[in-house]
Design a protein around this motif. Sequence first.
Motif, PDB file in Angstrom:
ATOM      1  N   ALA A 198       0.640  -1.245  -0.045  1.00 30.88           N
ATOM      2  CA  ALA A 198       0.155  -0.117   0.130  1.00 30.88           C
ATOM      3  C   ALA A 198       0.822   1.344  -0.041  1.00 30.88           C
ATOM      4  O   ALA A 198       0.759   2.327  -0.766  1.00 30.88           O
ATOM      5  CB  ALA A 198      -0.941  -0.013   1.153  1.00 30.88           C
ATOM      6  N   LEU A 199       2.075   1.135   0.559  1.00 30.10           N
ATOM      7  CA  LEU A 199       2.924   2.436   0.894  1.00 30.10           C
ATOM      8  C   LEU A 199       3.419   2.555  -0.533  1.00 30.10           C
ATOM      9  O   LEU A 199       3.722   3.633  -1.036  1.00 30.10           O
ATOM     10  CB  LEU A 199       3.843   2.242   1.858  1.00 30.10           C
ATOM     11  N   GLU A 200       3.817   1.583  -1.206  1.00 28.61           N
ATOM     12  CA  GLU A 200       4.522   1.644  -2.430  1.00 28.61           C
ATOM     13  C   GLU A 200       3.662   2.048  -3.542  1.00 28.61           C
ATOM     14  O   GLU A 200       4.042   3.104  -4.364  1.00 28.61           O
ATOM     15  CB  GLU A 200       4.889   0.133  -2.873  1.00 28.61           C
ATOM     16  N   ILE A 201       2.499   1.842  -3.599  1.00 31.74           N
ATOM     17  CA  ILE A 201       1.463   2.392  -4.633  1.00 31.74           C
ATOM     18  C   ILE A 201       1.321   3.766  -4.343  1.00 31.74           C
ATOM     19  O   ILE A 201       1.244   4.614  -5.121  1.00 31.74           O
ATOM     20  CB  ILE A 201       0.124   1.429  -4.146  1.00 31.74           C
ATOM     21  N   GLU A 202       1.017   3.992  -2.744  1.00 27.26           N
ATOM     22  CA  GLU A 202       0.923   5.458  -2.511  1.00 27.26           C
ATOM     23  C   GLU A 202       2.096   6.503  -3.017  1.00 27.26           C
ATOM     24  O   GLU A 202       1.714   7.486  -3.481  1.00 27.26           O
ATOM     25  CB  GLU A 202       0.548   5.623  -1.037  1.00 27.26           C
ATOM     26  N   GLU A 203       3.301   5.994  -2.866  1.00 24.34           N
ATOM     27  CA  GLU A 203       4.308   6.584  -3.327  1.00 24.34           C
ATOM     28  C   GLU A 203       4.522   6.800  -5.001  1.00 24.34           C
ATOM     29  O   GLU A 203       4.676   7.968  -5.204  1.00 24.34           O
ATOM     30  CB  GLU A 203       5.829   5.974  -2.667  1.00 24.34           C
ATOM     31  N   ALA A 204       4.241   5.830  -5.542  1.00 24.75           N
ATOM     32  CA  ALA A 204       4.220   5.732  -6.943  1.00 24.75           C
ATOM     33  C   ALA A 204       3.038   6.708  -7.644  1.00 24.75           C
ATOM     34  O   ALA A 204       3.131   7.307  -8.415  1.00 24.75           O
ATOM     35  CB  ALA A 204       3.716   4.415  -7.561  1.00 24.75           C
ATOM     36  N   GLU A 205       1.945   6.785  -6.762  1.00 22.74           N
ATOM     37  CA  GLU A 205       0.773   7.720  -7.389  1.00 22.74           C
ATOM     38  C   GLU A 205       1.318   9.054  -6.819  1.00 22.74           C
ATOM     39  O   GLU A 205       1.023  10.032  -7.770  1.00 22.74           O
ATOM     40  CB  GLU A 205      -0.637   7.303  -6.382  1.00 22.74           C
ATOM     41  N   LYS A 206       1.878   9.492  -5.881  1.00 23.61           N
ATOM     42  CA  LYS A 206       2.537  10.748  -5.451  1.00 23.61           C
ATOM     43  C   LYS A 206       3.521  11.220  -6.637  1.00 23.61           C
ATOM     44  O   LYS A 206       3.295  12.278  -7.080  1.00 23.61           O
ATOM     45  CB  LYS A 206       3.041  10.821  -4.095  1.00 23.61           C
ATOM     46  N   ALA A 207       4.183  10.253  -6.861  1.00 21.75           N
ATOM     47  CA  ALA A 207       5.386  10.563  -8.024  1.00 21.75           C
ATOM     48  C   ALA A 207       4.804  10.935  -9.252  1.00 21.75           C
ATOM     49  O   ALA A 207       5.254  11.896  -9.756  1.00 21.75           O
ATOM     50  CB  ALA A 207       6.293   9.358  -8.025  1.00 21.75           C
ATOM     51  N   ALA A 208       3.656  10.209  -9.541  1.00 22.24           N
ATOM     52  CA  ALA A 208       3.042  10.305 -10.839  1.00 22.24           C
ATOM     53  C   ALA A 208       2.260  11.733 -10.949  1.00 22.24           C
ATOM     54  O   ALA A 208       2.370  12.410 -11.921  1.00 22.24           O
ATOM     55  CB  ALA A 208       2.105   9.271 -11.177  1.00 22.24           C
ATOM     56  N   LEU A 209       1.829  11.927  -9.574  1.00 25.17           N
ATOM     57  CA  LEU A 209       0.974  13.321  -9.649  1.00 25.17           C
ATOM     58  C   LEU A 209       2.033  14.425  -9.711  1.00 25.17           C
ATOM     59  O   LEU A 209       1.688  15.608 -10.338  1.00 25.17           O
ATOM     60  CB  LEU A 209       0.287  13.234  -8.204  1.00 25.17           C
TER      61      LEU A 209
ATOM     62  N   THR B 277       3.106  15.136 -13.207  1.00 23.13           N
ATOM     63  CA  THR B 277       1.928  15.687 -13.981  1.00 23.13           C
ATOM     64  C   THR B 277       1.886  17.196 -13.705  1.00 23.13           C
ATOM     65  O   THR B 277       1.855  18.022 -14.528  1.00 23.13           O
ATOM     66  CB  THR B 277       0.681  14.981 -13.604  1.00 23.13           C
ATOM     67  N   GLN B 278       1.904  17.496 -12.645  1.00 19.44           N
ATOM     68  CA  GLN B 278       2.074  18.922 -12.201  1.00 19.44           C
ATOM     69  C   GLN B 278       3.328  19.630 -12.686  1.00 19.44           C
ATOM     70  O   GLN B 278       3.214  20.782 -12.847  1.00 19.44           O
ATOM     71  CB  GLN B 278       2.159  18.920 -10.709  1.00 19.44           C
ATOM     72  N   ILE B 279       4.334  19.024 -12.897  1.00 18.83           N
ATOM     73  CA  ILE B 279       5.572  19.587 -13.488  1.00 18.83           C
ATOM     74  C   ILE B 279       5.355  19.849 -14.897  1.00 18.83           C
ATOM     75  O   ILE B 279       5.719  20.945 -15.548  1.00 18.83           O
ATOM     76  CB  ILE B 279       6.702  18.770 -13.544  1.00 18.83           C
ATOM     77  N   PHE B 280       4.714  18.995 -15.741  1.00 15.57           N
ATOM     78  CA  PHE B 280       4.482  19.139 -17.172  1.00 15.57           C
ATOM     79  C   PHE B 280       3.456  20.281 -17.585  1.00 15.57           C
ATOM     80  O   PHE B 280       3.109  20.587 -18.565  1.00 15.57           O
ATOM     81  CB  PHE B 280       3.996  17.732 -17.801  1.00 15.57           C
ATOM     82  N   GLN B 281       2.578  20.457 -16.345  1.00 10.69           N
ATOM     83  CA  GLN B 281       1.370  21.405 -16.707  1.00 10.69           C
ATOM     84  C   GLN B 281       1.818  22.867 -16.446  1.00 10.69           C
ATOM     85  O   GLN B 281       1.196  23.815 -16.842  1.00 10.69           O
ATOM     86  CB  GLN B 281       0.174  20.978 -15.638  1.00 10.69           C
ATOM     87  N   LYS B 282       3.046  22.934 -15.913  1.00 14.25           N
ATOM     88  CA  LYS B 282       3.608  24.347 -15.608  1.00 14.25           C
ATOM     89  C   LYS B 282       4.174  25.003 -16.907  1.00 14.25           C
ATOM     90  O   LYS B 282       4.609  24.768 -17.759  1.00 14.25           O
ATOM     91  CB  LYS B 282       4.463  24.379 -14.494  1.00 14.25           C
TER      92      LYS B 282
END
Length: 72
Positions: free
Chosen positions: A53-64, A67-72
């Motif tokens: 669950a922690l690994e999935i949470e970290e991967a989702e945070k990294a993906a988010l 995504t925010q970097i590319f939107q800037k």
Amino acid sequence: MEIPNVLVVSRKIGERILIGDKIAVTVVKVSGGAVRLGIEAPAELAVMREELALEIEEAEKAALDETQIFQK
């Protein structure tokens, strides 16, 4: 190691712990320092190991973050 606000119980092989009226945890096997548990829960309830669950949470945070970097 003391963990606050945690119920600690002793169970033998085949004995169960009930969580609410829809979840049951059964001791399946005890060997050396390991315990195998069987978990019965509704299909709509995710049941997984904490480290996964922690690994999935970290991967989702990294993906988010990416995504925010590319939107800037």
